[in-house]
Enzyme design. Structure first.
Site, PDB file in Angstrom:
ATOM      1  CB  SER A  24      -0.905   0.020   1.240  1.00  0.00           C
ATOM      2  OG  SER A  24      -1.610   1.244   1.327  1.00  0.00           O
TER       3      SER A  24
ATOM      4  CE1 TYR B 224      -4.252  -1.958   4.978  1.00  0.00           C
ATOM      5  CE2 TYR B 224      -3.416   0.173   4.241  1.00  0.00           C
ATOM      6  CZ  TYR B 224      -3.922  -1.081   3.954  1.00  0.00           C
ATOM      7  OH  TYR B 224      -4.092  -1.458   2.642  1.00  0.00           O
TER       8      TYR B 224
ATOM      9  CE  LYS C 250      -1.779  -4.183   2.989  1.00  0.00           C
ATOM     10  NZ  LYS C 250      -1.858  -5.356   2.087  1.00  0.00           N
TER      11      LYS C 250
END
Length: 266
Positions: free
Chosen positions: A129, A142, A146
């Site tokens: 991401s 998150y 990632k």
């Protein structure tokens, strides 16, 4: 010979779009889902796989190899979003996110690498991401999961290159998918000191709704598969998402931080 492609998390969103594109291009595509029996509109075969369960991963890979005898491309796409003030995210939810976004993809890679070594060929594409390149407010977990997958990929790429195996990262920006409906997010109480969180969620969700067409990811993955020596990193998605990485490199840290805070209305 048709290349055999395995895509995790392919029942919806980016994974489904990638699978459909490659299927139309003539690839032998296998996708995975936690509940494949519930999916009735897939144009490619779906295998049952839970990335947090090593036995499930090994069973899915074994079924694919029994049917096809090889695996040429792994697209590690399965992942889950998570939002919230770090202080208020339950630790179990943090662990669950890392199990899905980091440890799961690692276990899938471990499952396919022995066959790729036998073949002396193979390509692993890890979907990370743009958020993995920076710490974003209320997306700390998150971003971290990632970002960790990005670095794991960089290291693994060097380890398996002598076996004829290529590994690369593809970091998508904002795409119009259903990720917002499935990710975990903290529901802060009125007594929470993080009152700005509600406004930030509005910004994040609006970015998803106004994101690029997921079909663009299929074309990007197709080009990478047909590149003899893939790059280490690829970024796919809206210009501003990709340009944010460039800004992080060239702007002073505090200036970049202020830019992010303004963007997220903090």
């Amino acid at each position: 010979m048709k290349k055999v492609v395995l895509i995790t998390g392919a029942s919806s969103g980016l994974g489904k779009s990638i699978g459909e594109f490659l299927h139309e291009k003539g690839y032998t595509v296998y996708g995975t889902s936690r509940n494949p029996d519930k999916i009735t509109d897939s144009v490619f075969r779906l295998l049952q796989l839970e990335v947090r369960d090593v036995e499930s991963i090994n069973n899915a890979v074994a079924k694919l190899l029994a049917a096809e005898g090889r695996i040429d491309v792994l697209v590690n796409n399965a992942g889950v979003g998570i939002l919230g003030p770090l202080e208020e995210i339950p630790t179990d939810e943090i662990r669950n996110n890392f199990e899905t976004n980091l440890f799961g993809p690692i276990e899938v890679m471990k499952a396919v690498l022995p066959q790729m070594r036998i073949q002396k060929s193979g390509l692993i594409i890890n979907i990370t991401s743009i958020a993995g390149y920076m710490g974003l407010p209320y997306r700390s977990v998150y971003s971290a999961s990632k970002g960790a997958l990005e670095y794991v990929t960089e290291a693994l790429r060097m380890e398996v290159k002598p076996f004829g195996i290529e590994v690369t990262n593809v970091a998508p920006g904002e795409f119009a998918t259903n990720i917002a409906a499935h990710r975990y997010h903290v529901r802060v109480s009125q007594a929470s000191p993080y009152g700005a969180y509600a406004k930030t969620i509005e910004v994040i969700n609006s970015q998803v709704g106004g994101g690029d067409d997921p079909a663009l990811m299929g074309g990007a993955i197709y080009k990478i598969i047909n590149t003899p020596k893939p790059n280490i990193h690829y970024k796919v998605g809206p210009f501003l998402s990709r340009f944010s990485i460039v800004l992080k490199r060239i702007l002073p840290d505090k200036m970049y931080e202020k830019m992010l805070m303004n963007h997220y209305k903090l």
